[in-house]
Scaffold this motif. Structure first.
Motif, short mmCIF file in Angstrom:
data_model
loop_
_atom_site.label_atom_id
_atom_site.label_comp_id
_atom_site.label_asym_id
_atom_site.label_seq_id
_atom_site.Cartn_x
_atom_site.Cartn_y
_atom_site.Cartn_z
N LEU A 126 -54.75 45.15 40.60
CA LEU A 126 -56.17 44.85 40.80
C LEU A 126 -56.36 43.82 41.92
O LEU A 126 -57.22 43.99 42.79
CB LEU A 126 -56.79 44.33 39.50
N LEU A 127 -55.52 42.77 41.92
CA LEU A 127 -55.64 41.75 42.96
C LEU A 127 -55.37 42.37 44.34
O LEU A 127 -56.14 42.15 45.30
CB LEU A 127 -54.66 40.60 42.70
N ALA A 128 -54.30 43.15 44.42
CA ALA A 128 -53.96 43.78 45.71
C ALA A 128 -55.09 44.69 46.17
O ALA A 128 -55.49 44.68 47.35
CB ALA A 128 -52.66 44.57 45.57
N ALA A 129 -55.64 45.47 45.24
CA ALA A 129 -56.70 46.42 45.60
C ALA A 129 -57.98 45.68 46.00
O ALA A 129 -58.62 46.05 47.00
CB ALA A 129 -56.97 47.35 44.42
N VAL A 130 -58.34 44.64 45.25
CA VAL A 130 -59.56 43.88 45.57
C VAL A 130 -59.41 43.24 46.95
O VAL A 130 -60.33 43.29 47.78
CB VAL A 130 -59.85 42.81 44.50
N THR A 179 -46.33 36.87 42.23
CA THR A 179 -46.66 36.65 40.82
C THR A 179 -48.13 36.32 40.60
O THR A 179 -48.55 36.12 39.46
CB THR A 179 -45.80 35.50 40.26
N MET A 180 -48.92 36.24 41.67
CA MET A 180 -50.34 35.90 41.50
C MET A 180 -51.09 37.05 40.82
O MET A 180 -50.80 38.22 41.05
CB MET A 180 -50.99 35.62 42.86
N THR A 181 -52.07 36.69 39.99
CA THR A 181 -52.89 37.73 39.33
C THR A 181 -54.36 37.36 39.42
O THR A 181 -54.71 36.20 39.65
CB THR A 181 -52.54 37.86 37.82
N LEU A 182 -55.20 38.35 39.28
CA LEU A 182 -56.65 38.12 39.29
C LEU A 182 -57.11 38.04 37.84
O LEU A 182 -56.88 38.99 37.08
CB LEU A 182 -57.34 39.29 40.01
N PRO A 183 -57.76 36.92 37.44
CA PRO A 183 -58.19 36.82 36.05
C PRO A 183 -59.18 37.94 35.69
O PRO A 183 -60.09 38.23 36.48
CB PRO A 183 -58.88 35.46 35.98
N ARG A 184 -58.98 38.58 34.55
CA ARG A 184 -59.89 39.66 34.12
C ARG A 184 -61.10 39.05 33.41
O ARG A 184 -61.02 37.93 32.90
CB ARG A 184 -59.18 40.59 33.15
N GLY A 185 -62.18 39.79 33.38
CA GLY A 185 -63.35 39.32 32.66
C GLY A 185 -64.61 39.97 33.21
O GLY A 185 -64.56 40.66 34.23
N PRO A 186 -65.73 39.72 32.54
CA PRO A 186 -67.00 40.34 32.97
C PRO A 186 -67.41 39.93 34.38
O PRO A 186 -68.17 40.64 35.04
CB PRO A 186 -68.01 39.83 31.95
N TRP A 187 -66.92 38.78 34.85
CA TRP A 187 -67.30 38.30 36.19
C TRP A 187 -66.93 39.31 37.28
O TRP A 187 -67.54 39.35 38.36
CB TRP A 187 -66.67 36.94 36.50
N LEU A 188 -65.94 40.17 37.00
CA LEU A 188 -65.51 41.16 38.01
C LEU A 188 -66.63 42.17 38.32
O LEU A 188 -66.63 42.80 39.37
CB LEU A 188 -64.27 41.90 37.53
N LEU A 189 -67.59 42.27 37.38
CA LEU A 189 -68.72 43.18 37.63
C LEU A 189 -69.58 42.67 38.79
O LEU A 189 -70.34 43.42 39.40
CB LEU A 189 -69.58 43.31 36.37
#
Lengths: 539, 254
Positions: free
Chosen positions: A72-76, A222-232
């Motif tokens: 998700l992070l790479a794609a965003v 190793t970095m990740t994008l935090p998941r949550g409603p904010w991604l909307l």
């Protein structure tokens, strides 16, 4: 069936097809081709050059895709970065077609409805967005296909996400333009909304550099994008979820975001079909009348500043283009985000960025110097392009020396743009370095290097001002290769200055002397080259 | 003042101009006529330095346009077939650019510019951008640009195109006066009545070659016709106009 769908949408299919095809042919027309074979060869050459240049941007994003484990992070990141670049390019080069009146004059007397006219313009924009997305996106699509295990489905999803994201942004811009045209005159809109490029430029380059600066030496993988409603709230995340789904790492939120992307796409189409297209043609028709009575302040070229007649003529031309040609103005102003970003980065990191005191780390320390270095080389390209490029006949029928005109263009860029920009940058450096001497010396040295780059541009390809069509200027391999050399060697010189030369004052002195000698030699070479160049009028 | 010797120009295998010998003397207004694609524009482009001949020689005001281009262009005024101008410039700025390229001193340039614009009816539009000008207004700007440095030789390609009737009268009268002052004028036009009225001599070219030369009456007489119109049609091998128009109407019936 297609024709029926067009009719249902209020668009004449035959007219749409005929004009859209003609516009594509004319957009890719490379002047100078005498035969069908040379036309094809030139078109292929032009597209190849563009694919290489735009592909370089895609490679940057592809590298992130390769190294980042979180899909998700790479794609965003990839979608945000590439879509910003596509949108920037569209705003500066193609969105103008939406409010341009050139082909309106040809089509207005024909029985073409407002909706068909808008459909033709949108098709043209969508086509260009598709081409740009392909040219920038192929490294990213390839990276998603092969990185972290070969998967054709993931590659396909990346392609769909990329095109859908870019097209949605394009349609959103069209909707905003079309809606604003109801309240603001197209001529003013053309000028005002051009500045959106600067905002998008800050977002695109600043966002990227911010991320790179933040990552710094930390483990990128190793970095990740935090998941949550904010991604909307993050539109690229809507389309990035396609890749998540294809990669088999989707959760409920991924499907929700994918659904939102489809709904928004549908809403954009409804908006464009509705009020936007209704009185579009009538709005365009008002433009020439509004512009006809516009009085302009004269563009001056002070005689004390420009002693040669050729330089005065070029100065007037450059000034008038800067004031009235949005492309030239944006080419100049797009440098501002890089400087602003330097200020933000240095403030955030708490470092002064003084290269004489410490070796600057991260991107911020080098960016402003790099902006100075790149500025004139990018600008000279802008100042050789013009929609009225055929007007350069005047240089050929008057007794002004073409060689002197070529040199004058370089000098005018130095006086009108490089020196003011350098002054602005020096002021920022004085503030950030806290040492006037260091700031002045650093600015003078990078200014001298930038001047060398400008001189070398004239030697590689002597050019008259405003004498090329945009297609021809963009498709020149010599210019593409030269830009590449400037970027690579510029980075090398800046690296050497900050890491090695600035460690010892004797090295600084030798470097300064070398710059002066190189400037004198290149000036002589430029004049000789400009005198002997065989420049031809576009007929 | 304009001389060409066996002037030849090819584009790939296509011959645009073949062995053209042209002589235009001071005080003369020469009309260069020919059907579309005859080689008129190629001739003009060579004489103005826009392109170079494949072979042969061309001189303007006594200077070879290839070997002494700056000297020739100092003495040359040119009105192109299409008034393509930088749309972002105003009329005043365009004339300032042209004046600079002709090395006129700024004060003289300013005086002449303002007077020319005023006399050509563009005084109120001098600070408007050329992109907003009509074709006729642009034509007046290029006319002013062709005259501002007081050239010895004028080369005009369709100079009356787009001009209103009153402006066209002024330009025709101006050309006669300039010729009377001893300047050389080369005039290209498709409007035969105008050419017949103002030109002292006419050269007709077709397929890149000169096929007739002389005063309008002499050309008509030599071709056994009564007007320049008929002589031109006969010389350039055009079918009867009535027959062609009949064929066009029949084609539209299909």
């Amino acid at each position: 069936m297609i024709a029926r769908a067009f009719t249902a949408a209020g668009v004449d299919y035959i007219q749409w097809w005929a004009v859209s095809r003609a516009l594509v042919r004319s957009d890719f027309h490379v002047p100078g081709a005498q035969t069908a074979t040379s036309y094809s060869l030139r078109t292929i050459g032009s597209l190849s050059a563009m694919t290489v240049v735009y592909g370089l941007f895609g490679i940057t994003a592809a590298l992130v895709v390769v190294f980042v484990q979180d899909v998700l992070l790479a794609a965003v990141f990839a979608l945000s970065y590439l879509t910003s670049l596509v949108a920037t390019s569209m705003l500066t080069q193609h969105a103008q077609t939406l409010v341009a009146t050139t082909d309106y004059a040809i089509l207005a007397p024909r029985p073409v409805s407002s909706r068909t006219f808008l459909a033709i313009r949108i098709t043209n924009i969508v086509f260009h967005v598709g081409v740009l997305t392909t040219m920038m996106g192929y490294p990213v699509i390839a990276a998603f296909t092969v990185a972290h295990g070969v998967s054709a489905v993931r590659g396909l999803a990346a392609a769909v996400a990329l095109y859908a994201c870019a097209l949605s942004v394009a349609l959103a811009i069209v909707t905003v333009y079309g809606s604003l045209m109801r309240w603001i005159s197209p001529a003013r809109l053309q000028r005002t909304l051009g500045y959106a490029q600067i905002v998008i430029g800050v977002g695109a380059y600043g966002g990227l550099m911010w991320i790179m600066d933040g990552i710094g030496g930390s483990a990128l993988g190793t970095m990740t994008l935090p998941r949550g409603p904010w991604l909307l709230l993050l539109p690229p995340a809507w389309y990035a979820s396609y890749i998540e789904i294809a990669a088999g790492v989707a959760d409920g939120g991924s499907f929700l975001r994918a659904g939102v992307s489809l709904i928004v796409g549908g809403l954009l189409i409804v908006a464009i079909r509705g009020r936007v297209s209704g009185d579009y043609a009538a709005r365009l028709g008002d433009v020439p009348e509004a512009a006809a009575n516009e009085i302009t302040r004269p563009s001056r070229a002070p005689a004390w500043l420009f002693t040669s007649h050729e330089a005065r003529a070029v100065a007037i031309l450059v000034r008038a283009h800067y004031r009235h040609d949005i492309r030239v103005r944006l080419g100049v102003l797009s440098m501002v985000p890089m400087v602003l970003f330097f200020v933000v980065i240095s403030l955030r990191s708490g470092t002064t960025g003084d290269p004489f005191v410490a070796r600057p780390g991260g991107f911020g320390g080098d960016m402003m110097a790099f902006a100075v270095l790149l500025f004139p080389t990018v600008l000279i390209q802008q100042l050789t392009m013009s929609d009225s490029y055929k007007a350069c006949w005047l240089f050929f029928v008057t007794p002004g020396s073409l060689g002197r005109v070529v040199v004058a263009l370089k000098n005018v860029i130095v006086v009108f743009f490089l020196l003011p920009f350098l002054t602005f940058v020096t002021a920022v450096m004085v503030w950030r370095f806290g040492h006037v001497g260091h700031a002045l010396l650093h600015a003078a040295l990078i200014g001298a290097v930038a001047h060398l780059a400008l001189q070398s541009a004239g030697i590689v390809r002597p050019q008259l001002p405003f004498s090329f069509s945009q297609q021809k200027a963009n498709s020149n391999w010599a210019v593409v290769a030269w830009m590449f050399v400037v970027v690579v060697s510029g980075n090398f010189v800046l690296f050497a200055m900050q890491q090695w030369i600035y460690r010892d004052w004797s090295r600084v002195a030798i470097f300064a002397v070398l710059l002066i000698v190189a400037t004198v030699l290149l000036e002589w070479a430029l004049r000789a080259r400009a005198r002997s160049a065989r420049l031809t009028a576009p007929l | 003042m304009i001389h060409t010797e066996r002037l030849r120009r090819t584009y790939g295998e296509k011959i645009a101009l073949e062995a053209l010998d042209l002589h235009v003397e001071p005080g003369e207004i020469l009309g260069l006529l020919g059907p579309n694609g005859a080689g008129k524009s190629t001739t003009v482009r060579i004489l103005t330095g826009l392109i170079q001949p494949t072979s042969g020689r061309a001189s303007v005001a006594g200077f070879d346009i290839v070997t002494q281009p700056l000297e020739a262009k100092q003495r040359l005024g040119y009105v192109p077939e299409q008034p393509v101008l930088y749309d972002v410039l105003t009329a005043a700025e365009f004339l300032e650019v042209i004046s600079s390229l002709h090395h006129l001193d700024p004060a003289t340039a300013r005086t002449r510019r303002d007077e020319l614009l005023e006399l050509l009816g563009l005084g109120d539009a001098r600070d408007q951008r050329l992109g907003t000008f009509s074709k006729g207004m642009k034509q007046k700007v290029v006319l002013a640009a062709a005259l501002i440095h007081r050239p010895e030789v004028l080369i005009l390609d369709e100079p009356l195109d787009g001009l209103d009737a009153n402006s066209a009268r002024v330009v025709k009268e101006l050309l006669r006066s300039l010729a009377a002052q001893g300047r050389t004028v080369l005039f290209c036009s498709h409007i035969l009545e105008v050419v017949e009225r103002i030109c002292t001599r006419i050269v007709v070219i077709a397929n890149g070659r000169q096929i007739a030369s002389g005063a309008p009456d002499d050309i008509a007489q030599a071709t056994g016709t009564t007007s320049l119109d008929d002589a031109f049609a006969k010389l350039t091998g055009v079918r009867d106009a009535g027959q062609i128009s009949g064929d066009i109407l029949r084609a539209l019936d299909r």
